[in-house]
Design a protein around this motif. Structure first.
Motif, PDB file in Angstrom:
ATOM      1  N   ILE A 105       5.198  14.906  -1.997  1.00 33.97           N
ATOM      2  CA  ILE A 105       5.342  15.218  -0.575  1.00 33.97           C
ATOM      3  C   ILE A 105       4.234  16.154  -0.114  1.00 33.97           C
ATOM      4  N   GLU A 106       3.995  17.182  -0.908  1.00 28.60           N
ATOM      5  CA  GLU A 106       2.979  18.169  -0.535  1.00 28.60           C
ATOM      6  C   GLU A 106       1.595  17.534  -0.434  1.00 28.60           C
ATOM      7  N   SER A 107       1.243  16.674  -1.389  1.00 26.14           N
ATOM      8  CA  SER A 107      -0.090  16.063  -1.383  1.00 26.14           C
ATOM      9  C   SER A 107      -0.243  15.078  -0.224  1.00 26.14           C
ATOM     10  N   LEU A 108       0.813  14.289   0.047  1.00 30.74           N
ATOM     11  CA  LEU A 108       0.734  13.316   1.136  1.00 30.74           C
ATOM     12  C   LEU A 108       0.630  14.010   2.487  1.00 30.74           C
ATOM     13  N   VAL A 109       1.365  15.082   2.666  1.00 33.60           N
ATOM     14  CA  VAL A 109       1.314  15.835   3.922  1.00 33.60           C
ATOM     15  C   VAL A 109      -0.068  16.431   4.119  1.00 33.60           C
ATOM     16  N   ALA A 110      -0.646  16.976   3.030  1.00 30.87           N
ATOM     17  CA  ALA A 110      -1.971  17.580   3.124  1.00 30.87           C
ATOM     18  C   ALA A 110      -3.045  16.535   3.408  1.00 30.87           C
ATOM     19  N   GLU A 132       0.835  -1.204   0.000  1.00 32.76           N
ATOM     20  CA  GLU A 132       0.000   0.000   0.000  1.00 32.76           C
ATOM     21  C   GLU A 132       0.872   1.257   0.000  1.00 32.76           C
ATOM     22  N   LEU A 133       1.945   1.238   0.791  1.00 33.59           N
ATOM     23  CA  LEU A 133       2.837   2.401   0.859  1.00 33.59           C
ATOM     24  C   LEU A 133       3.526   2.653  -0.477  1.00 33.59           C
ATOM     25  N   LEU A 134       3.982   1.588  -1.118  1.00 32.93           N
ATOM     26  CA  LEU A 134       4.619   1.750  -2.422  1.00 32.93           C
ATOM     27  C   LEU A 134       3.645   2.336  -3.433  1.00 32.93           C
ATOM     28  N   GLU A 135       2.424   1.838  -3.454  1.00 38.02           N
ATOM     29  CA  GLU A 135       1.439   2.361  -4.391  1.00 38.02           C
ATOM     30  C   GLU A 135       1.064   3.795  -4.042  1.00 38.02           C
ATOM     31  N   HIS A 136       1.108   4.118  -2.749  1.00 40.93           N
ATOM     32  CA  HIS A 136       0.770   5.464  -2.310  1.00 40.93           C
ATOM     33  C   HIS A 136       1.772   6.492  -2.829  1.00 40.93           C
ATOM     34  N   VAL A 137       3.024   6.057  -3.012  1.00 42.67           N
ATOM     35  CA  VAL A 137       4.044   6.983  -3.512  1.00 42.67           C
ATOM     36  C   VAL A 137       4.292   6.795  -5.008  1.00 42.67           C
ATOM     37  N   ARG A 192      11.224   7.987  -3.707  1.00 44.81           N
ATOM     38  CA  ARG A 192       9.853   7.607  -3.358  1.00 44.81           C
ATOM     39  C   ARG A 192       9.847   6.510  -2.288  1.00 44.81           C
ATOM     40  N   VAL A 193      10.821   5.598  -2.377  1.00 43.53           N
ATOM     41  CA  VAL A 193      10.934   4.554  -1.353  1.00 43.53           C
ATOM     42  C   VAL A 193      11.243   5.183  -0.002  1.00 43.53           C
ATOM     43  N   MET A 194      12.127   6.191   0.008  1.00 43.58           N
ATOM     44  CA  MET A 194      12.453   6.871   1.265  1.00 43.58           C
ATOM     45  C   MET A 194      11.220   7.544   1.861  1.00 43.58           C
ATOM     46  N   ILE A 195      10.382   8.107   1.003  1.00 45.97           N
ATOM     47  CA  ILE A 195       9.153   8.746   1.484  1.00 45.97           C
ATOM     48  C   ILE A 195       8.200   7.694   2.030  1.00 45.97           C
ATOM     49  N   ALA A 196       8.106   6.547   1.342  1.00 49.67           N
ATOM     50  CA  ALA A 196       7.257   5.461   1.832  1.00 49.67           C
ATOM     51  C   ALA A 196       7.719   4.997   3.205  1.00 49.67           C
ATOM     52  N   MET A 197       9.033   4.886   3.411  1.00 49.95           N
ATOM     53  CA  MET A 197       9.565   4.496   4.713  1.00 49.95           C
ATOM     54  C   MET A 197       9.204   5.533   5.776  1.00 49.95           C
ATOM     55  N   ALA A 198       9.290   6.817   5.407  1.00 49.62           N
ATOM     56  CA  ALA A 198       8.978   7.872   6.363  1.00 49.62           C
ATOM     57  C   ALA A 198       7.510   7.836   6.787  1.00 49.62           C
ATOM     58  N   LEU A 199       6.636   7.367   5.881  1.00 54.34           N
ATOM     59  CA  LEU A 199       5.203   7.311   6.164  1.00 54.34           C
ATOM     60  C   LEU A 199       4.775   6.003   6.822  1.00 54.34           C
ATOM     61  N   ALA A 200       5.685   5.044   6.923  1.00 61.66           N
ATOM     62  CA  ALA A 200       5.331   3.668   7.288  1.00 61.66           C
ATOM     63  C   ALA A 200       4.575   3.559   8.601  1.00 61.66           C
ATOM     64  N   GLN A 256      -2.802  13.623   4.903  1.00 59.58           N
ATOM     65  CA  GLN A 256      -2.701  12.948   6.185  1.00 59.58           C
ATOM     66  C   GLN A 256      -2.532  13.901   7.362  1.00 59.58           C
ATOM     67  N   GLY A 257      -2.531  15.208   7.099  1.00 59.08           N
ATOM     68  CA  GLY A 257      -2.420  16.179   8.177  1.00 59.08           C
ATOM     69  C   GLY A 257      -1.096  16.118   8.913  1.00 59.08           C
ATOM     70  N   ILE A 258      -0.020  15.763   8.219  1.00 57.59           N
ATOM     71  CA  ILE A 258       1.299  15.633   8.825  1.00 57.59           C
ATOM     72  C   ILE A 258       2.005  16.990   8.812  1.00 57.59           C
ATOM     73  N   SER A 259       2.747  17.279   9.880  1.00 54.67           N
ATOM     74  CA  SER A 259       3.590  18.468   9.887  1.00 54.67           C
ATOM     75  C   SER A 259       4.857  18.175   9.091  1.00 54.67           C
ATOM     76  N   LEU A 260       5.388  19.201   8.424  1.00 59.41           N
ATOM     77  CA  LEU A 260       6.555  19.020   7.566  1.00 59.41           C
ATOM     78  C   LEU A 260       7.593  20.083   7.857  1.00 59.41           C
ATOM     79  N   LEU A 261       8.821  19.663   8.086  1.00 58.62           N
ATOM     80  CA  LEU A 261       9.962  20.567   8.118  1.00 58.62           C
ATOM     81  C   LEU A 261      10.823  20.203   6.920  1.00 58.62           C
ATOM     82  N   MET A 262      10.829  21.073   5.911  1.00 61.79           N
ATOM     83  CA  MET A 262      11.591  20.792   4.697  1.00 61.79           C
ATOM     84  C   MET A 262      12.807  21.702   4.640  1.00 61.79           C
ATOM     85  N   ILE A 263      13.952  21.097   4.381  1.00 59.48           N
ATOM     86  CA  ILE A 263      15.225  21.815   4.378  1.00 59.48           C
ATOM     87  C   ILE A 263      15.777  21.835   2.960  1.00 59.48           C
ATOM     88  N   SER A 264      16.216  23.016   2.521  1.00 58.58           N
ATOM     89  CA  SER A 264      16.742  23.147   1.166  1.00 58.58           C
ATOM     90  C   SER A 264      17.570  24.409   1.055  1.00 58.58           C
TER      91      SER A 264
END
Length: 331
Positions: A193-198, A132-137, A158-166, A200-208
């Motif tokens: 990232i933006e759509s998944l955060v929105a 499900e996580l893989l398909e989600h990303v 995308r795999v890293m994002i799936a792991m972060a959401l696991a 699931q209501g997750i807080s995001l700290l993005m560094i760039s």
């Protein structure tokens, strides 16, 4: 109470040549569901800040201050409690997926590991959740059997994002998640990232280092220089009308679509951030600042109100440009 509250955080590395301050008295708060961008050049302390939030720095790092996550101080947690918070409460997406993933382990097993550690799910439930996580990303579930080298850079991210959401965390820290990707894949990952955060209501700290990317993705921006936050406010205001000269320089470094002037005369900033082991006196930005005043090498301003819900650490936003503070310190 904010989900994440950082209060007067300092991080100092112990080295053979002496102590090196990488983060110096940083304070900020992140509300539930909020997206905060942290910008700055390489060497400004952004990644140290990201790793400090989950106590992932090496033993040579010494912390002072507080990092409160859901009311608990990360810096005083027992190792057992800290392990429970990592992944399940807050997770991190690193900038180099190929270096972060285990090259000899299938990606499905790597996604499943935090689920297995932080839940009582059966193996069948873990396999289903992994798919499900893989398909989600945006990856087919069958790619769970692939090794990292069999995936493209964007797919690995995308795999890293799936792991972060696991483990359904409340907070994701994304440390330069698109740095190694081409522009098209970068746009896809940022949208993901933006759509998944929105959703699931997750807080995001993005560094760039890319202020334009953060302005498009985040609600608020904080600009970091020489280990301190020098400007903070609503994303549109910081990117479009920065009050600190360093914030303006970062914003001007990126040409604007439809603006021929910025495309034909790109602006930059001469020099490099100072060596953390040898910081200049006064405002650490003054040696590179195009708007410096004679007393900028004497006064080290902290964040000061600079407009609607914004703050900047610059003499130009201080009353009488900080002259009264200089006189007070000299008395």
């Amino acid at each position: 109470m904010s989900l994440l509250e950082v209060d007067d955080l300092t991080v100092t590395y112990r080295t053979a040549g002496g102590d090196v301050p990488a983060v110096r008295g940083v304070s900020f708060a992140l509300e539930a569901g909020q997206k905060l961008g942290l910008a700055g050049e390489s060497g400004c302390g952004k990644s140290t800040m990201a790793l400090a939030l989950l106590r992932l720095l090496p033993r040579t790092a010494r912390y002072t201050g507080e990092i409160r996550f859901d009311g608990e101080d990360i810096l005083t947690m027992s190792w057992g409690r800290l392990r429970a918070v990592r992944w399940a409460g807050a997770s991190i997406v690193f900038q180099g997926a190929m270096h972060s993933l285990n090259a000899v382990q299938r990606i499905g097993a790597q996604i499943a590991e935090p689920i297995r550690l932080h839940s009582k799910a059966t193996e069948a439930e873990i396999r289903r959740r992994t798919g499900e996580l893989l398909e989600h990303v945006g990856l087919p579930a069958r790619r769970a059997d692939a090794y990292p080298h069999e995936l493209s850079g964007g797919q690995r991210q995308r795999v890293m994002i799936a792991m972060a959401l696991a483990c359904d965390p409340k907070l994701i820290v994304a440390d330069e998640p698109t740095t190694a990707l081409d522009v098209m894949i970068q746009a896809q990952i940022l949208t993901l990232i933006e759509s998944l955060v929105a959703e699931q209501g997750i807080s995001l700290l993005m560094i760039s280092h890319d202020l334009s990317v953060l302005a498009d993705t985040c609600d608020r921006l904080a600009v970091m220089y020489a280990g301190r936050i020098v400007e903070e406010g609503p994303a549109a205001a910081v990117f479009g009308d920065a009050r600190h000269p360093y914030g303006r320089a970062l914003a001007a470094a990126f040409p604007r679509i439809g603006d021929p002037a910025s495309r034909r005369r790109p602006q930059g900033l001469a020099g490099d951030p100072p060596d953390p082991a040898d910081l200049p006196s006064g405002c650490t930005f003054h040696p590179r600042c195009p708007a410096r005043l004679d007393h900028c090498d004497k006064l080290d301003p902290r964040l000061w109100p600079a407009g609607d819900d914004a703050r900047a650490a610059c003499v130009h936003v201080l009353p009488d440009k900080g002259l009264s503070l200089v006189a007070k310190e000299s008395a």
